[in-house]
Scaffold this motif. Structure first.
Motif, PDB file in Angstrom:
ATOM      1  N   TYR A 244       0.847  -1.198   0.000  1.00  0.00           N
ATOM      2  CA  TYR A 244       0.000   0.000   0.000  1.00  0.00           C
ATOM      3  C   TYR A 244       0.877   1.242   0.000  1.00  0.00           C
ATOM      4  O   TYR A 244       2.037   1.191   0.404  1.00  0.00           O
ATOM      5  CB  TYR A 244      -0.890   0.017   1.247  1.00  0.00           C
ATOM      6  N   GLY A 245       0.292   2.356  -0.461  1.00  0.00           N
ATOM      7  CA  GLY A 245       1.043   3.610  -0.470  1.00  0.00           C
ATOM      8  C   GLY A 245       0.157   4.771  -0.065  1.00  0.00           C
ATOM      9  O   GLY A 245      -1.008   4.587   0.305  1.00  0.00           O
ATOM     10  N   MET A 246       0.730   5.971  -0.138  1.00  0.00           N
ATOM     11  CA  MET A 246       0.001   7.177   0.282  1.00  0.00           C
ATOM     12  C   MET A 246      -1.291   7.350  -0.498  1.00  0.00           C
ATOM     13  O   MET A 246      -2.304   7.777   0.060  1.00  0.00           O
ATOM     14  CB  MET A 246       0.866   8.417   0.030  1.00  0.00           C
ATOM     15  N   LYS A 247      -1.241   7.019  -1.796  1.00  0.00           N
ATOM     16  CA  LYS A 247      -2.430   7.233  -2.613  1.00  0.00           C
ATOM     17  C   LYS A 247      -3.590   6.373  -2.102  1.00  0.00           C
ATOM     18  O   LYS A 247      -4.725   6.834  -1.999  1.00  0.00           O
ATOM     19  CB  LYS A 247      -2.100   6.879  -4.072  1.00  0.00           C
ATOM     20  N   LEU A 250      -4.806   7.966   1.243  1.00  0.00           N
ATOM     21  CA  LEU A 250      -5.523   9.236   1.102  1.00  0.00           C
ATOM     22  C   LEU A 250      -6.850   9.021   0.398  1.00  0.00           C
ATOM     23  O   LEU A 250      -7.859   9.626   0.744  1.00  0.00           O
ATOM     24  CB  LEU A 250      -4.659  10.263   0.365  1.00  0.00           C
ATOM     25  N   ASN A 251      -6.856   8.114  -0.597  1.00  0.00           N
ATOM     26  CA  ASN A 251      -8.112   7.834  -1.302  1.00  0.00           C
ATOM     27  C   ASN A 251      -9.130   7.214  -0.365  1.00  0.00           C
ATOM     28  O   ASN A 251     -10.304   7.546  -0.415  1.00  0.00           O
ATOM     29  CB  ASN A 251      -7.881   6.897  -2.485  1.00  0.00           C
ATOM     30  N   GLU A 252      -8.651   6.293   0.487  1.00  0.00           N
ATOM     31  CA  GLU A 252      -9.606   5.657   1.404  1.00  0.00           C
ATOM     32  C   GLU A 252     -10.190   6.700   2.347  1.00  0.00           C
ATOM     33  O   GLU A 252     -11.388   6.730   2.597  1.00  0.00           O
ATOM     34  CB  GLU A 252      -8.925   4.546   2.206  1.00  0.00           C
ATOM     35  N   GLN A 253      -9.306   7.592   2.832  1.00  0.00           N
ATOM     36  CA  GLN A 253      -9.800   8.592   3.767  1.00  0.00           C
ATOM     37  C   GLN A 253     -10.693   9.611   3.069  1.00  0.00           C
ATOM     38  O   GLN A 253     -11.497  10.272   3.711  1.00  0.00           O
ATOM     39  CB  GLN A 253      -8.629   9.255   4.487  1.00  0.00           C
ATOM     40  N   ALA A 254     -10.547   9.715   1.725  1.00  0.00           N
ATOM     41  CA  ALA A 254     -11.363  10.693   0.999  1.00  0.00           C
ATOM     42  C   ALA A 254     -12.481  10.012   0.222  1.00  0.00           C
ATOM     43  O   ALA A 254     -13.005  10.572  -0.729  1.00  0.00           O
ATOM     44  CB  ALA A 254     -10.475  11.491   0.051  1.00  0.00           C
ATOM     45  N   ALA A 255     -12.854   8.771   0.617  1.00  0.00           N
ATOM     46  CA  ALA A 255     -13.902   8.062  -0.133  1.00  0.00           C
ATOM     47  C   ALA A 255     -15.193   8.864  -0.121  1.00  0.00           C
ATOM     48  O   ALA A 255     -15.846   9.023  -1.144  1.00  0.00           O
ATOM     49  CB  ALA A 255     -14.121   6.681   0.449  1.00  0.00           C
ATOM     50  N   GLY A 352     -12.030   9.661  -3.517  1.00  0.00           N
ATOM     51  CA  GLY A 352     -11.516   8.296  -3.351  1.00  0.00           C
ATOM     52  C   GLY A 352     -12.537   7.220  -3.669  1.00  0.00           C
ATOM     53  O   GLY A 352     -12.218   6.036  -3.654  1.00  0.00           O
ATOM     54  N   MET A 353     -13.760   7.617  -3.977  1.00  0.00           N
ATOM     55  CA  MET A 353     -14.813   6.630  -4.212  1.00  0.00           C
ATOM     56  C   MET A 353     -14.481   5.730  -5.402  1.00  0.00           C
ATOM     57  O   MET A 353     -14.812   4.549  -5.410  1.00  0.00           O
ATOM     58  CB  MET A 353     -16.113   7.399  -4.483  1.00  0.00           C
ATOM     59  N   ALA A 354     -13.809   6.319  -6.387  1.00  0.00           N
ATOM     60  CA  ALA A 354     -13.480   5.557  -7.612  1.00  0.00           C
ATOM     61  C   ALA A 354     -12.624   4.339  -7.289  1.00  0.00           C
ATOM     62  O   ALA A 354     -12.687   3.326  -7.975  1.00  0.00           O
ATOM     63  CB  ALA A 354     -12.753   6.469  -8.597  1.00  0.00           C
TER      64      ALA A 354
END
Ligand SMILES: NC(=O)C1=CN([C@@H]2O[C@H](COP(=O)(O)OP(=O)(O)OC[C@H]3O[C@@H](n4cnc5c(N)ncnc54)[C@H](OP(=O)(O)O)[C@@H]3O)[C@@H](O)[C@H]2O)C=CC1
Ligand SMILES: O=C(O)C1=N[C@H](C(=O)O)C[C@H](O)C1
Length: 406
Positions: A244-247, A250-255, A352-354
């Motif tokens: 896993y990485g930052m993307k 951050l995407n999960e937190q911005a879902a 991050g929903m995508a």
């Protein structure tokens, strides 16, 4: 409480992580490892090698050196604990080792734990996709005089992100010493500057004809990297094996970052439309001719040669829309109409929903728990809109806000 081991705990970053952890009620440092364990007075047991460490932990955080990678991965794998790898300067073989280990344990790896650099990666990709063929791209990084690896891991990450956008058409040139020839279009120049106590600065320069665009990130302290690493610990500890990485984080937190409701819409459903695209086009052309703005459209699969379409229009235009549909009855005699004015459109959105499955399922479950009927739904990559009865608006908003912690 998440129990962590800091690998490289007496180094500059190891000490920054220890300070940040001391101020975080959800993190406990259970041990530290460093080559010279007694060189610092730590408030946790500190060992000279991983084999001496008997403490139980959830995550090992690594800010050390590439030479220590194999032992670190073996330790994490044997204990089946997650690893946050922040060290830079790895070889391609090292990266393969990390990938291999991530089949058995969750590993978070990022050359830069700051939020800003991870936004910068996206900005640089966006600029490269527009300017990349025309502009020359150079990356300049500046760091303190104690940094060993060069160029920085972040400079590589920026170059790789840009190159990926440009379909890997670029090769990297490190400095230009003894290269007495003109720059070629296929290069990304990468330049390292070392001096003083600079915590880290990265610039991507897009140089065109008579114009230059520079994107720069400056770290003013190591605290941003330490806080990012602790955030990564909280993220990776819940994950199954994988890299896993930052993307991802951050995407999960911005879902889901935004939920709003619009009570100025009305829902119109036209039933029994012939399964003929020309008929559907005629309906929407007639509505457009009356200057009515349509928002959501959903469409059923045809059954027995007929289908239904629901769409929303501004409530003030409902009368006009009904007239338009009634006027089509000679051309489309089978159609019938339902209108619903007492509705609201709820939109659940987030960048991050995508990348994150299960958001629609979660919203359906919340609506089911609250006994709320969904009358229509449309989706895009980053937004799901639901039509519900206006009497349910408050209940739905409160439940969604609570579930998505907004
Ligand atoms: N991803 C990110 O956001 C960031 C990454 N970094 C990276 O983190 C790494 C560390 O940086 P920094 O703290 O500045 O460097 P330091 O040199 O200050 O710290 C590294 C520490 O690891 C120790 N060490 C060396 N070998 C081992 C070993 N086998 N086991 C355990 N510890 C060992 C070093 O000891 P000794 O000094 O005695 O050799 C030193 O205390 C670098 O690769 C750097 O690029 C840094 C900042 C942010
Ligand atoms: O060594 C450092 O200090 C840093 N290293 C990382 C890198 O190599 O990119 C991240 C940050 O720039 C600080």
């Amino acid at each position: 409480m998440i129990r962590i081991i800091i690998h490289g705990c007496n180094g500059k970053m190891g000490q920054a992580v220890a300070s940040a952890a001391a101020a975080d009620p959800d993190i406990q440092v259970v041990a530290g490892i460093d080559k010279f364990p007694d060189s610092k007075q730590n408030p946790f047991p500190t060992y000279g090698s991983l084999s001496q460490c008997k403490e139980t932990a959830d995550v090992i955080v690594d800010f050390s050196t590439p030479a220590a990678l194999a032992d670190l991965l073996a330790f994490a794998n044997e204990r089946k604990i997650a690893a946050v790898i922040a060290t830079t300067g790895f070889s391609q073989d090292d990266i393969k080792l990390i990938e291999q280990a991530s089949r058995s344990i969750p590993i978070f790896r990022s050359a830069n734990m700051s939020l800003g650099v991870n936004v910068m990666l996206e900005l640089a990709q966006k600029a490269a996709s527009t300017l990349g063929d025309e502009f020359d791209i150079e990356i300049i990084e500046k760091h303190h005089n104690q940094k060993v690896d060069s160029p920085s891991g972040t400079a590589y990450a920026l170059a790789d992100a840009i190159n990926q956008t440009l379909l890997n058409s670029k090769n990297y040139i490190y400095g230009r010493h003894s290269k007495n020839q003109r720059r070629s279009k296929s290069e990304i120049g990468i330049h390292a500057v070392r001096g003083g106590t600079i915590p880290g600065q990265h610039t991507v320069l897009f140089a065109g004809s008579d114009e230059v665009l520079e994107i720069t990130h400056t770290a003013y302290s190591r605290q941003i990297f330490a806080l990012g690493a602790l955030r990564a610990c909280k993220y990776i500890v819940r994950k199954s094996p994988g890299l896993y990485g930052m993307k991802d984080m951050l995407n999960e937190q911005a879902a889901v970052t935004n939920i709003n409701s619009d009570n100025q819409q009305a829902l119109i459903t036209i039933n029994n439309i012939p399964d003929d695209t020309a008929a559907i086009a005629k309906i929407f052309q007639s509505i457009a001719q009356q200057d009515i703005n349509i928002d959501m459209i959903s469409h059923t699969t045809p059954v027995n040669g007929q289908l239904s379409i629901s769409f929303t229009v501004p409530r003030k235009d409902v009368g006009k829309a009904i007239e338009v549909v009634n006027d089509l009855e000679t051309l489309l005699p089978t159609i019938s109409l339902n209108t619903y004015e007492g509705i609201v459109k709820l939109s659940v959105e987030g960048p991050g929903m995508a990348q994150q499955p299960g958001i629609a399922a979660k919203v359906f479950s919340i609506m089911a728990q609250q006994n709320i009927k969904i009358m229509a739904i449309t989706t895009s990559e980053t937004k799901i809109s639901y039509i519900i009865h206006q009497l349910d608006e408050k209940k739905a908003l409160e439940a969604l806000m609570e579930a998505f912690e907004l």
